[in-house]
Scaffold this motif. Structure first.
Motif, PDB file in Angstrom:
ATOM      1  N   ASN A  93      35.020  36.838  58.428  1.00 19.86           N
ATOM      2  CA  ASN A  93      35.113  35.475  57.879  1.00 19.86           C
ATOM      3  C   ASN A  93      36.012  35.397  56.661  1.00 19.86           C
ATOM      4  O   ASN A  93      36.083  36.343  55.870  1.00 19.86           O
ATOM      5  N   LEU A  94      36.652  34.228  56.506  1.00 23.44           N
ATOM      6  CA  LEU A  94      37.407  33.946  55.280  1.00 23.44           C
ATOM      7  C   LEU A  94      36.399  33.749  54.148  1.00 23.44           C
ATOM      8  O   LEU A  94      35.510  32.912  54.234  1.00 23.44           O
ATOM      9  N   LEU A  95      36.535  34.581  53.103  1.00 24.79           N
ATOM     10  CA  LEU A  95      35.608  34.503  51.970  1.00 24.79           C
ATOM     11  C   LEU A  95      36.128  33.581  50.892  1.00 24.79           C
ATOM     12  O   LEU A  95      35.378  32.904  50.204  1.00 24.79           O
ATOM     13  N   TYR A  96      37.461  33.627  50.702  1.00 23.61           N
ATOM     14  CA  TYR A  96      38.047  32.967  49.547  1.00 23.61           C
ATOM     15  C   TYR A  96      39.528  32.763  49.806  1.00 23.61           C
ATOM     16  O   TYR A  96      40.168  33.612  50.425  1.00 23.61           O
ATOM     17  N   GLU A  97      40.043  31.633  49.364  1.00 23.11           N
ATOM     18  CA  GLU A  97      41.494  31.430  49.445  1.00 23.11           C
ATOM     19  C   GLU A  97      42.027  31.098  48.072  1.00 23.11           C
ATOM     20  O   GLU A  97      41.598  30.128  47.432  1.00 23.11           O
ATOM     21  N   GLY A  98      42.961  31.906  47.601  1.00 17.28           N
ATOM     22  CA  GLY A  98      43.577  31.658  46.300  1.00 17.28           C
ATOM     23  C   GLY A  98      44.972  31.076  46.490  1.00 17.28           C
ATOM     24  O   GLY A  98      45.347  30.690  47.597  1.00 17.28           O
ATOM     25  N   LYS A  99      45.749  31.031  45.397  1.00 22.45           N
ATOM     26  CA  LYS A  99      47.084  30.442  45.477  1.00 22.45           C
ATOM     27  C   LYS A  99      48.031  31.323  46.291  1.00 22.45           C
ATOM     28  O   LYS A  99      48.910  30.819  46.973  1.00 22.45           O
ATOM     29  N   ALA A 100      47.835  32.633  46.223  1.00 23.50           N
ATOM     30  CA  ALA A 100      48.794  33.547  46.870  1.00 23.50           C
ATOM     31  C   ALA A 100      48.209  34.377  48.006  1.00 23.50           C
ATOM     32  O   ALA A 100      48.958  34.988  48.764  1.00 23.50           O
ATOM     33  N   LYS A 101      46.869  34.424  48.095  1.00 30.55           N
ATOM     34  CA  LYS A 101      46.252  35.300  49.097  1.00 30.55           C
ATOM     35  C   LYS A 101      44.985  34.677  49.671  1.00 30.55           C
ATOM     36  O   LYS A 101      44.326  33.895  49.009  1.00 30.55           O
ATOM     37  N   GLN A 102      44.675  35.117  50.895  1.00 34.11           N
ATOM     38  CA  GLN A 102      43.359  34.840  51.474  1.00 34.11           C
ATOM     39  C   GLN A 102      42.584  36.152  51.472  1.00 34.11           C
ATOM     40  O   GLN A 102      43.176  37.224  51.654  1.00 34.11           O
TER      41      GLN A 102
END
Ligand code: U5P
Length: 237
Positions: A4-13
């Motif tokens: 699962n996708l835990l977190y999405e930041g400005k430059a990375k997932q």
């Protein structure tokens, strides 16, 4: 493998790894942001450069006895890392004055810092990542005095290695940003990325800026600069 996708930041997932509590997959995006997200663009292929350059940097550091969360690159845009919880402090090391310190303190660009400066910033988008001191770090995070000393000495050890690493490919590292996390055993681990998005790199001969300042300051084609760095690294490392 990728969960699962835990977190999405400005430059990375950041993705979970199926069947593993102690690893994560970092997926490098093509997006570039600057000035706390006020300037945005997407560059097809940028994720690949930052993933592969970060992999080379962390492999080199490991070889020199500086461990990080990096385990291995999985493909062009993804890498497997040890799972950590990021400490919300950005650690900036400065060898030569550039960027925010010139504006904040009126220090002339290219002033050399001997010894290098270590600065702390509170990683909080809503506040624009303000600069903080040690006392603020203790208030705002769970780091102890001993751990903050460890973080600063690791940052300086990384700097010593990065200066040689980039010198070998004809680049001067003016400054860079590191992030640290805590693994499941509570240990402090060098995390995140080390790439031309997070370092200021200047060509030793021409002084040309070869990092995200090309995007921040509209100096030319970002992708060709990142491609140039990866090519130089592949030629020697
Ligand atoms: N930096 C980051 N992310 C940030 C802020 C700064 O990677 O959110 C890096 C810059 O790329 C530069 C160094 O290499 O930290 C110092 O940035 P500045 O404080 O001069 O903007």
């Amino acid at each position: 493998m990728k969960g699962n996708l835990l977190y999405e930041g400005k430059a990375k997932q950041v993705f979970e790894v199926e069947g593993s509590d102690d690893q994560l997959v970092l997926s490098y995006k093509n997006d570039a942001t600057a000035f706390n997200g006020k300037k945005k663009a997407s560059f097809t292929g940028k994720g690949k450069y930052n993933n592969l350059i970060t992999a080379k940097v962390f492999e080199y550091l490991k070889d020199k006895g500086v461990n990080s969360h990096f385990i291995r690159a999985l493909n062009d845009t993804e890498q497997l890392v040890e799972r950590t919880t990021i400490i919300p402090v950005e650690v900036v090391v400065r060898n030569i004055a550039a960027g925010s310190i010139t504006r904040r303190l009126g220090i002339a660009e290219k002033t050399v810092f001997t010894p290098p400066l270590v600065e702390l910033y509170y990683k909080k988008d809503e506040l624009g990542d303000p600069i903080i001191n040690d006392a603020h770090a203790f208030l705002l995070t769970d780091v102890t005095e001993q751990e903050l000393q460890q973080i600063k000495s690791m940052a300086l050890a990384v700097n010593t290695q990065l200066q040689v690493f980039f010198e070998d490919i004809g680049l001067t590292i003016a400054d860079f940003k590191l992030e640290f996390g805590r693994n499941k055993n509570g240990e402090i681990i060098l995390s995140d990325e080390i790439s031309p998005d997070t370092c200021r790199l200047w060509d030793v001969n021409t002084g040309e800026k070869m990092d995200k300042d090309v995007f921040r300051e509209d100096l030319g084609d970002l992708l060709s600069v990142y491609d140039n760095i990866l090519n130089r690294l592949e030629a020697v490392k």
